[in-house]
Design an enzyme around this catalytic site. Sequence first.
Site, mmCIF file in Angstrom:
data_model
loop_
_atom_site.group_PDB
_atom_site.id
_atom_site.type_symbol
_atom_site.label_atom_id
_atom_site.label_comp_id
_atom_site.label_asym_id
_atom_site.label_seq_id
_atom_site.Cartn_x
_atom_site.Cartn_y
_atom_site.Cartn_z
ATOM 1 N N GLY A 239 -49.026 -45.515 90.117
ATOM 2 C CA GLY A 239 -49.929 -46.007 90.849
ATOM 3 C C GLY A 239 -49.860 -45.042 92.142
ATOM 4 N N SER A 240 -50.477 -45.574 93.245
ATOM 5 C CA SER A 240 -50.314 -45.030 94.641
ATOM 6 C C SER A 240 -48.803 -44.766 94.850
ATOM 7 C CB SER A 240 -51.215 -45.659 95.472
ATOM 8 O OG SER A 240 -50.546 -46.859 95.894
ATOM 9 N N GLY A 244 -45.769 -47.694 94.910
ATOM 10 C CA GLY A 244 -44.189 -47.306 94.530
ATOM 11 C C GLY A 244 -43.276 -47.791 95.618
ATOM 12 N N GLU A 261 -44.085 -43.253 89.113
ATOM 13 C CA GLU A 261 -44.937 -42.140 88.639
ATOM 14 C C GLU A 261 -46.235 -42.524 89.733
ATOM 15 O OE1 GLU A 261 -44.333 -39.583 86.949
ATOM 16 O OE2 GLU A 261 -42.655 -40.370 85.417
#
Length: 509
Positions: A239-240, A244, A261
């Site tokens: 995600g963003s 994260g 990621e």
Amino acid sequence: MIQEELKRLGLNEINEGTSTGQNWFSNGEILESYSPADGQLIGKVKASTKEDYEKAIASAQEAFKTWRATPAPLRGEIVRQFGEKLRAYKADLGKLVSYEMGKSYQEGLGEVQEMIDICDFAVGQSRQLYGLTMHSERPGHRMYEQYHPLGIVGVISAFNFPVAVWSWNAALAWVCGDVVVWKPSEKTPLCGVACQKIIQEVLKENNLPEGISVLINGDYKIGELMSKDTRVPLVSATGSTRMGKIVAQEVAARLGKSLLELGGNNAIIVTPDSDLKMTVIGAVFGAVGTAGQRCTSTRRLIIHESIYDKVKDAIVAAYGQLRIGNPLDQNNHVGPLIDKDAVNTYLAALDKVKEQGGNIVVEGGVLEGAGYESGCYVKPAIAEVKNELEIVQHETFAPILYLIKYSGDVENAIELQNGVAQGLSSAIMTNNLREAEKFLSAAGSDCGIANVNIGTSGAEIGGAFGGEKETGGGRESGSDAWKIYMRRQTNTINYTTNLPLAQGIKFDL
């Protein structure tokens, strides 16, 4: 609507409280899934409560006892069967991905193919979970390393790849002996339910516990529970960067492991020795594919000043040929953004480009009228900017391409490319071997992915996928990415009747 496909996927009766293939019902708030393609309600599911989450974890813990004792090649056989089911359901699941997320049908099919490919990869990996044997300094001793499963792997996935990223994690985690608890994006809950039903078919047919794969729909609160849960040794989150960082801090606070990621701000360098046709294809697909909602989408095009106008004109001309519309119509190149919040983010970014001195080359805007009733269709936009602009330094999850001019040698272009906080994907278009090798060297791209004469968007299963800096540093999918899903153990065996100590230490009694 896609009623026939939903029926074949077992989703024809999705409503308030429909089971997701597990032996319990969720009891939280209702999640309504609307298609960004036409604004229609596809179905409803219930989110999981904290009590539902506890049931999920308990189910996974119990299943782990069976699964970890199953030989790895047999675990691979289960994943092989899952891949075969995906082949049978490919068209239907691909259409659901397209309709619920908004990417083109061809991209939806491609995403399911990624699932099939990672299953194939994982099956082979199930017979290659290698350790090492070392020589001991003590006579009559043997040393070796082996890998054991971690336990529960928590997966938090994003809307833009609603099924593939889960499968990257799940297929490898399963062959490693782990069980998986998955929180899909609340924006694409039906894709999660469909996948859960498919894997549960396989588990049931093989008399295996359902807790090997568990689905928990919900919002960020479920992610918080998972991140803080010491029973979940690894949390894989996509995600963003903002999300994260929160997950990383929560998991690190309990000394757990995280696989992140996160955002990308990907660039293609275009040198004077580039092939213009290849450049246009790579740049345009990278910028507008999935409506710019890929973590590997091309955000920046860094072009040498000597060919800048030529490349710009070719890109602008290509944008004039783009067809925007229903993603299920294979004649269209660009579908909708995921929702109206994404549209507002896109519009705000274009406003900031103008405020910060950028020049809009291809105007953006929201499309209206017949076929665009959902309000989620926007025009891919192009802007001439300086790399240091604040808006350029951030990832905007939308089809906005920034053109940046560079002069001098390729080192100057590489410096611009690396001059952002993110480090996921990168590319250079050149037929100059020295430029290509410089780009791939330690002094070149600082991204986890660096390509020559292909774009930034997309990746193959065989290579480890992930990036550096604010992209998180995680690696999923191919290569030796399986190691993150296991714990390493060093073993020493003494097969003598004596007990010599290491380093020659004497301890006589």
